[in-house]
Design an enzyme around this catalytic site. Structure first.
Site, PDB file in Angstrom:
ATOM      1  NE  ARG A  23      -0.848   0.945  -3.829  1.00 27.03           N
ATOM      2  CZ  ARG A  23      -0.222   0.428  -4.857  1.00 27.03           C
ATOM      3  NH1 ARG A  23       0.185   1.212  -5.821  1.00 27.03           N
ATOM      4  NH2 ARG A  23       0.028  -0.854  -4.937  1.00 27.03           N
ATOM      5  CB  CYS A  24       1.194   2.799   3.731  1.00 30.05           C
ATOM      6  SG  CYS A  24       2.133   2.402   5.214  1.00 30.05           S
TER       7      CYS A  24
END
Length: 115
Positions: free
Chosen positions: A10-11
Site C-alpha cells: 500500500r506504500c
C-alpha cells in the site's frame, strides 16, 4: 543471492523500490511484513545489518507510535525493538537487504545502493 525487501504494497515508496529492484532482473524475495511479522530475533538481526539507530527503523507518524509513547528518549533499543515486534506497522519501509548490507530505501533509489 536473493535480495529481500520488507514491503508494504500500500506504500508508494515501497512499490517504487520493488519496481527498481525488479527492473534489475534480480531475484527478489518480497516480505510483506504486515502479513508475516518479523520476529524479535529477525528485527534484532535487521537492526545490526542496517547499522542505524533503532529509532530510524520506526515510523513516527503512525498512531501506535504516539499511543505507545515511543518518542520517549528513555526507551532502550530493546524496548523499541519489542514494540516493533508487537506492532509491525511501525517498521519503516521499504527495507532492502542484500546479504550483510541493508538500507531503508527512502527515497526508493537507495534500494540500488546495496546491490
Amino acid at each position: 543471492m536473493t535480495i529481500q525487501i520488507f514491503h508494504n504494497p500500500r506504500c508508494s515508496k515501497s512499490r517504487e523500490a520493488l519496481a527498481l529492484l525488479q527492473g534489475q532482473t534480480l531475484a527478489v524475495e518480497v516480505i510483506d511484513y504486515l502479513k508475516t511479522a518479523p520476529s524479535l530475533a529477525q528485527l534484532q538481526a535487521l537492526h545490526q545489518t542496517l547499522a542505524v539507530p533503532v529509532r530510524e527503523m520506526l515510523r513516527s507518524n503512525e498512531d501506535e507510535f504516539k499511543a505507545l509513547n515511543l518518542g520517549a528518549p528513555e526507551l532502550s533499543d530493546a524496548e523499541l525493538l519489542a514494540a516493533l515486534a508487537a506492532h509491525p506497522r511501525l517498521l519503516q519501509r521499504p527495507i532492502v537487504v542484500n546479504g550483510d548490507r541493508a538500507v531503508i530505501a527512502r527515497p526508493p533509489e537507495l534500494a540500488l545502493s546495496v546491490l
